[in-house]
Design an enzyme around this catalytic site. Structure first.
Site, PDB file in Angstrom:
ATOM      1  N   GLU A  95       0.829  -1.202   0.000  1.00 22.86           N
ATOM      2  CA  GLU A  95       0.000   0.000   0.000  1.00 22.86           C
ATOM      3  C   GLU A  95       0.872   1.264   0.000  1.00 22.86           C
ATOM      4  OE1 GLU A  95      -2.970   2.055   3.197  1.00 22.86           O
ATOM      5  OE2 GLU A  95      -2.968  -0.131   3.048  1.00 22.86           O
ATOM      6  N   GLU A 110      -8.170   4.165   7.692  1.00 17.77           N
ATOM      7  CA  GLU A 110      -8.694   3.339   8.766  1.00 17.77           C
ATOM      8  C   GLU A 110      -8.708   1.848   8.401  1.00 17.77           C
ATOM      9  OE1 GLU A 110     -11.020   7.254   8.533  1.00 17.77           O
ATOM     10  OE2 GLU A 110     -10.305   5.716   7.147  1.00 17.77           O
ATOM     11  N   SER A 112      -6.795   4.071  -1.454  1.00 15.39           N
ATOM     12  CA  SER A 112      -6.583   4.271  -0.023  1.00 15.39           C
ATOM     13  C   SER A 112      -6.607   2.935   0.698  1.00 15.39           C
ATOM     14  CB  SER A 112      -7.669   5.193   0.545  1.00 15.39           C
ATOM     15  OG  SER A 112      -8.927   4.540   0.524  1.00 15.39           O
ATOM     16  N   HIS A 113      -6.104   2.963   1.915  1.00 13.97           N
ATOM     17  CA  HIS A 113      -6.033   1.761   2.744  1.00 13.97           C
ATOM     18  C   HIS A 113      -7.406   1.119   2.895  1.00 13.97           C
ATOM     19  CE1 HIS A 113      -4.357  -0.666   6.058  1.00 13.97           C
ATOM     20  NE2 HIS A 113      -5.518  -0.475   6.650  1.00 13.97           N
ATOM     21  N   VAL A 114      -8.397   1.937   3.222  1.00 13.54           N
ATOM     22  CA  VAL A 114      -9.728   1.384   3.484  1.00 13.54           C
ATOM     23  C   VAL A 114     -10.343   0.812   2.209  1.00 13.54           C
ATOM     24  CG1 VAL A 114     -11.030   3.536   3.148  1.00 13.54           C
ATOM     25  CG2 VAL A 114     -11.874   1.825   4.745  1.00 13.54           C
TER      26      VAL A 114
END
Length: 1408
Positions: A921, A993, A1012-1014
């Site tokens: 990521e 998050e 994005s991470h989420v």
């Protein structure tokens, strides 16, 4: 009195003793000082008019006004002018302190024979000089041919010479007559006291220069003198020199080169060194020749001083055919090429102990941490249950260990533990406890030492400790070890696993060699170079493993240096060796170029790596090393990840000033405000900074150190220093400013395009400007110009690669800096910026065809906007959606290639689990893809509003059922675990998050990046994730807090409805539609025919798909084509299975079906595989051949037996699809008897379509029966009805105005399917098209030949670019749908294709 003054000065370290040459004739009274006085007492002023010398010595003597106390007590002001007399030939002197109070003076004199005079102020009469000489820049000492009397040879490794005692001092003179000797090194040994004197733990070293009378006869070529003078000027900060100073610098440069030649260097050696070329190479690339075959002059010249600088405000970009930028270099597979053992890696003793301990432990592990030490490890397990905290520590140290420990209620504390919890063998000591570890050796290869502690309550938050081994204290990188049992580790470190999806053998080798690699960068780079051949054999995953290892190093997850001294030149040599190997891989393996670029960015040209990436990496290091992960540091970290800007330099300085001022908050705000940063500005960032700094006093030194290092990285990026260095390395000169040596070229890279220096000069001159658009254009033009050189062999390829990496990194940084000027920008500006970033990403990608077509799409959208086309926003939205898909595809590919290696190697090396989890990521977010995603997010709502599009952006389209819970921020619930399926409606989702356990969907008005991470977590976890743009819909969802909802997302919408609890229990992973209760299947029997023509299609023999095709034939308008068809009717599969030749297959299927009925879902795949083993009866082959030929269809067998085998395999795959997972669970859900499901096979000749379409003669969205809705894709229809990403072209058409279709959306599907002339075998079961149950699409249609996947370029597609062609095709589709609906009298779901303008219908069914 004079001697008192001299003694006073000697103690102050301001003067030197008398010349050593006369030391045997002088006593201590001869040591007199020579200086002049200013307004002094005449008695003192008469001191020291000496004829021995007046040369100044050291900067300390230039200070005027120093006061000296004489014996009479009067203070005297004086200006030191010289030191104790020296020989006129003396050239250098150095002074050292031994044990802090013993003076050691060394003087070097250079004549024909060089002399080194050594004096030490020491009373011992047993001093020895342990010494040797340095020659040819090698570390090993050589023994000179001459040595003083009484010198002994010590083990052929050094000389030992006794000092001559004279009063309170000892003296020694060495004479060196070997001109190749460059320096002497020595130690001093006091034999009587057995004591060594060193220079801060190192050898003393005295560099030797040649005498002028020797140097005078050495001739150095003028071009080399000019280069050396330039290098001196560069080292001195490129100052403005006067003509006199310029001449002085030239002569100094000449002298330096003469000295090297006197030490044995040849002119060729000097030239190779200065031009950075290997003079031993026989390669044609190592020399340049003229057309006559003579060696061309070296590239050393000086530009004209009146040359004007490049001051253009905007460059003119060249027009290019973007198709010529396409690269299709794709590694074949992510499976390793090398056939190596996949045996699990042998566990170490401590790992075996840990595994056994975790299996014994009944309480879940709260946290687990491993500290790696040299040759050993420390394992710490923490469990919590019923108010008790249990800490278990173990280590595989061989020596007995004492644990020196305490407890803490906050960071940095050492508190006395309660006496009643102390383990056995514990002794309280000064605010801590010493506990002797217990040795355990049961069933382990070697002993393990352990410690256990149990604490009641939760008043203590952690346990600091250090280790004592004998007389040694062992710490954690100079800090205390710390066990945190207040905060649970969400990601407890995982075990090794089997290394699936990695080059496991190579990763095991890396893990084995890490203890050697961590000694120094030299070791690590050399090991990496040695492993490169194995990486080549392993293929793509081999290079992925090297990248993971190098990035763990670059992000400081691995030890950089462990008790090993190495010279910078040795590191540089190892670095050069590694980058040379990478250069060769880049040139020879084009499919690995992208990953090689990433490896090179971690290694760096000069050890610096990708500075832009270091901004993101190093802030994490600062947080980890200084235990400051929350508050302002986390907010700043998020801001830096989103976009770094020159503001970050100011923020960093403000934090440093705050810490330096002993944490004065007013100082922090003063620094910010003085540089134009207000509280409002901090809050205005996309990732706002709300908090003020709040650090602990024990963090002060570490923060100042690490923030200082970080400031250099920030300045390197935002001042363009890293780019400047890369440019200078390729161009051979620095051409800004005025003055000495401007424009001297030192071996510039050959073959650069005409005008390239001016282009790079433009880039450097604009690198800090606020208006970033001209700079971005210049950077991309520079990359485009450079690209052809990167695609062919070049002797300076790696220098060109590092220049391209620097240009790429600068584009990313500049884009982030330019976000602010896009805040109020219109769509045209944002689209243009997107095109620039997309171009940058394409230039850095191996497989960039999709990216190039996205880039062409944006340029077409810009043209539509400028031409004021009505549909510009609608078209731009399709390009935006395709760009998002391209980003997601790239992210998934990186995840597939890199993450398994990161997890396996990270586990082997004990890398922090959180760093492992976000490894891929972070790589994705650090590149242009993240900047592109951010820009796309800015444009999306603008396009939606302009084009009047829908209310949802679906990031992860998964059908779910769950209970609604409304939260303000996802961040506040990310660590919760829900005990029932939960749909979270969150007002704010930042993108960083975690998604809570138990959540099945996240709905939000926020727009987190697709990368994005989420977003990544949602897609990987099969969790529904969507952004809602309609405040009314969002309010309605929030009002359903606590209710059970069903979510059914499409690519552009989310349909939701309230359901009851019974719906939740019946949800399966397939989430197919419910069916009414009273539907059933009628089992079909074999009717005695293996094949039938379309005229024979009846409900007893074939399904609705075949019957509808037979019905349409001859009834539709003549301009609608119907493909010729035959079929293998119901019961043929069962008949073939009953043949004696297939008895074994039949028996195996019975066993597998029994396992399936007993709940073994894994049997489904095995059943499908078994069906493929069927043998075709001769009767089937003959009957199918006869039927096809009589229907004027081509018989595959006419092209050879292999073609028939391909056809037979396709038929079996259709039959086997009865046991697809989705199909099987679908029939189970609606209580259909799966054994009664029968499969006919519709056989049609494939029409190699230009376009394929699906028509719904009643608009399914609105239910309007007067409106036709249709979708069109380029190529075969499988991309339309199958699970292919992207949207098709969609349109509606009123049935009373079929010549006026209205486009609703343009296509974003990146892939089209095309095929040679072939046959397709379509599933046609009795379970499809039952009333109220949509069974279509559950089973497979299989072409005899593989389709070609073609990346689509819509900018050349007339359906997009030609309005009249588009209108005709869409109108024809609408008219065909209307005609077929009228034929059946009910709404129809129709599939068809367009070939050369001709429309064909391949199937129709009632619209459900």
């Amino acid at each position: 009195m004079s001697n008192s003054v001299v003694h006073n000065l000697l103690n102050r370290g301001l003067i030197r003793p008398v010349n050593f040459e006369h030391q045997n004739k002088l006593n201590s009274s001869c040591a007199v000082s020579v200086y002049q006085t200013s307004a002094v007492n005449p008695a003192v002023g008469n001191i020291g008019r000496s004829n021995l010398g007046t040369k100044l010595y050291g900067k300390g003597l230039k200070k005027a006004g120093r006061k000296l106390i004489t014996e009479t007590g009067r203070s005297v002001s004086f200006v030191p002018r010289a030191v104790l007399a020296m020989d006129p030939a003396s050239q250098a002197a150095e002074k050292f302190k031994l044990d802090g109070n013993i003076d050691l003076l060394v003087e070097f004199t250079s004549t024909t024979v060089r002399e080194v005079n050594i004096q030490i102020a020491h009373t011992s009469d047993s001093l020895l000089l342990h010494w040797g000489a340095i020659r040819d820049n090698k570390e090993k000492w050589v023994l000179p041919s001459r040595s003083p009397d009484r010198t002994i040879n010590y083990k052929n490794r050094a000389f030992r010479t006794p000092f001559v005692k004279s009063g309170a001092n000892s003296y020694l003179k060495l004479e060196i007559d070997d001109h190749a000797i460059q320096a002497i090194e020595f130690l001093i040994f006091d034999e009587s006291r057995n004591k060594w004197y060193k220079n801060n733990g190192q050898n003393f070293r005295i560099n030797l220069r040649m005498g002028k009378n020797v140097e005078h006869n050495v001739s150095v070529p003028e071009d080399l003198v000019q280069i050396q003078a330039y290098l001196r000027w560069e080292r001195n900060g490129k100052q403005m020199y006067s003509p006199e100073k310029e001449k002085e610098e030239y002569e100094a440069a000449r002298m330096e080169l003469r000295e090297e030649m006197m030490r044995g260097a040849s002119v060729e050696d000097l030239r190779a060194k200065l031009l950075k070329k290997d003079n031993t190479s026989d390669s044609p690339k190592s020399k340049e020749t003229s057309s006559s075959g003579q060696e061309a002059p070296k590239k050393v010249s000086k530009q004209q001083k009146d040359k004007k600088h490049f001051r253009t405000e905007k460059i003119q970009r060249q027009g290019r055919d973007l198709n010529k930028l396409i690269c299709k270099h794709v590694a074949d597979s992510v499976e390793p090429k090398s056939k190596v053992s996949n045996e699990p890696r042998a566990l170490t003793t401590l790992e075996m102990y840990s595994k056994a301990k975790e299996e014994q432990e009944t309480t879940p592990i709260f946290s687990k941490k491993t500290f790696k030490l040299e040759g050993s490890s420390i394992l710490v397990l923490v469990t919590k249950l019923s108010g008790k905290t249990k800490i278990h520590l173990a280590t595989d140290f061989k020596e007995p260990i004492t644990l020196h420990w305490a407890l803490s209620q906050k960071g940095g504390e050492w508190l006395d533990p309660p006496s009643d919890i102390l383990p056995p063998n514990s002794l309280p000591v000064r605010g801590a406890v010493d506990t002797q570890l217990t040795i355990v050796s049961t069933d382990l290869p070697s002993p393990v030492q352990t410690f256990e502690l149990e604490i009641e309550g939760d008043s203590y938050k952690g346990m600091p400790f250090v280790l004592n081994v004998g007389e040694r204290w062992i710490k954690n990188n100079n800090s205390d070890f710390y066990v945190d049992f207040a905060q649970e580790e969400k990601h407890v470190q995982k075990d090794y696993g089997d290394g699936k999806g990695t080059a496991k053998h190579l990763l095991d080798r890396i893990a084995d060699l890490e203890s050697e690699a961590q000694k120094s960068f030299m070791h690590r780079f050399n090991i990496a170079a040695d492993l490169m051949d194995e990486a080549k054999r392993a293929g793509q995953l081999g290079f992925a493993g090297i990248l993971v290892w190098m990035r763990f190093m670059a992000t400081r997850q691995l030890v950089w240096n462990k008790n090993y001294n190495v010279k910078p030149r040795e590191i540089s040599k190892a670095q050069d060796r590694l980058t040379d190997v990478l250069q060769e891989v880049y040139a020879s393996y084009p499919e690995y170029r992208e990953i090689v670029r990433m490896i090179m960015s971690t290694v760096g040209r000069g050890g610096e790596g990708d500075v832009g990436q270091r901004i993101r990496d190093e802030i994490l290091v600062i947080q980890r090393k200084n235990d400051c992960k929350g508050g302002i540091m986390e907010e700043w970290h998020q801001k830096l990840h989103n976009n770094t800007s020159p503001d970050d330099v100011v923020i960093c300085q403000a934090l440093m000033d705050y810490v330096k001022s002993d944490f004065d908050m007013s100082v922090y705000w003063k620094t910010l405000n003085d540089n134009g940063i207000t509280k409002e500005r901090l809050l205005s960032y996309d990732r706002a900074i709300h908090s003020e700094p709040s650090f602990r006093r024990e963090q002060k030194d570490g923060l100042l150190r690490d923030l200082g290092h970080y400031m250099r990285t920030l300045k390197a990026v935002h001042s363009g220093a890293d780019l400047e260095s890369a440019i200078q390395n390729c161009m051979g000169y620095q051409d800004d400013g005025e003055g000495f040596m401007v424009g001297v070229q030192i071996n510039p890279v050959s073959g650069l395009p005409s005008g390239y220096p001016d282009l790079l000069r433009f880039v450097l001159e604009h690198v800090e400007e606020k208006n970033v658009e001209p700079l971005l254009e210049g950077l991309l033009e520079a990359r485009q110009e450079l690209r052809p050189l990167l695609l062919k062999s070049h002797d300076r390829l790696k220098d060109l690669l590092f220049l391209d990496l620097a240009l790429d990194s600068t584009v990313r940084t500049v884009i982030e800096r330019g976000y602010e000027q896009l805040n109020d920008a219109g769509p045209e500006k944002i689209m243009y910026f997107i095109s620039l970033v997309l171009e940058n990403l394409a230039l850095s990608s191996d497989d960039n065809e999709d990216l190039i077509y996205c880039l062409k799409g944006w340029k077409f959208a810009l043209d539509m906007f400028k031409s004021k086309k009505d549909h510009w926003a609608l078209y731009a939205k399709s390009v935006l959606d395709r760009s998002r898909l391209a980003l997601a595809s790239k992210a998934e590919r990186y995840l597939e290639i890199l993450q398994p290696s990161a997890e396996y190697l990270g586990s082997c090396l004990g890398v922090d689990q959180s760093a492992v989890n976000i490894f891929t990521e972070e790589i994705i977010r650090a590149g242009s893809a993240a900047a592109l995603s951010s820009l796309v997010n800015r444009l999306d709502p603008v396009l939606r509003q302009t084009a009047n599009l829908g209310s949802w952006q679906v990031i992860s389209p998964v059908e779910v059922v769950g209970y609604v819970i409304v939260v303000d921020e996802l961040l506040t619930v990310q660590n919760k675990t829900y005990d029932r399926p939960t749909i979270i409606v969150a007002n704010r989702v930042r993108g960083e998050e975690e998604i809570p356990d138990g959540a099945v969907a996240v709905l939000t008005p926020d727009m987190p990046d697709v990368l994005s991470h989420v977003s990544v977590r949602a897609r990987n976890g099969k969790i529904c994730f969507a952004t809602c743009f309609d405040s009314g819909i969002l309010s309605d969802l929030q009002a359903k807090d606590g209710k059970l909802l069903s979510l059914k997302p499409t690519s552009a919408d989310v349909v939701y409805s309230e359901v009851n609890d019974s719906e939740l229990s019946s949800v399966s992973s397939d989430n197919v539609e419910d069916a009414p209760p009273n539907i059933s299947l009628i089992k079909k029997e074999f009717a005695g025919r293996y094949a039938i023509s379309s005229e024979e299609f009846t409900s007893d023999l074939v399904g609705a798909k075949s019957r509808n095709i037979g019905y349409l034939k001859g009834k539709v308008p003549s301009w609608v084509g119907i493909p010729t068809s035959v079929a293998l009717p119901f019961g043929v599969f069962e008949k073939v299975l009953s043949e004696k030749a297939n008895q074994a297959v039949s028996e195996k299927l019975q066993v597998l079906k029994k396992s399936l009925h007993e709940g073994d879902q894994g049997a489904l795949a095995e059943i499908r595989k078994t069906v493929l083993g069927l043998v075709a009866p001769a009767e089937l082959v003959e009957e199918l051949k006869s039927t096809m030929k009589s229907s004027d269809m081509p018989w595959p067998g006419d092209e050879g037996e292999q073609r028939w085998e391909q056809a037979w395999a396709a038929i079996k795959k259709v039959w086997a699809s009865k046991w697809n997972e989705r199909a099987y669970f679908s029939t189970r859900k609606v209580k259909l008897d799966h054994d009664y499901l029968c499969m006919a096979v519709l056989v049609q000749e494939v029409i190699n379509a230009d376009y394929a379409f699906v028509i719904h003669t009643t608009n399914p969205s609105s239910g309007d029966s007067l409106e036709i809705y249709a979708e069109v894709v380029k190529g075969l229809g499988e991309t339309l009805v199958g699970a292919y990403p992207g949207r098709s072209l969609s349109f509606i058409c009123k049935k009373n105005n079929l010549d006026s279709p209205l486009v609703l959306g343009y296509p974003s599907k990146p892939i089209g399917l095309f095929i040679r002339r072939s046959i397709i075998f379509r599933s046609d079961s009795n379970g499809e098209d039952l009333e109220g149950y949509a069974g279509a699409g559950l089973y497979d249609s299989v072409p005899m030949d593989e389709e070609d996947n073609v990346v689509l370029d819509y900018t050349t597609d007339p359906l997009i670019t030609d309005e009249s062609f588009q209108k005709k095709i869409l109108s024809d589709i609408a008219r065909a749908g209307d005609a077929i609906e009228k034929l059946y009298g009910t709404a129809q779901d129709i599939e068809g294709v367009i070939r050369d303008g001709k429309l064909y219908v391949v199937q129709t069914r009632p619209q459900v």
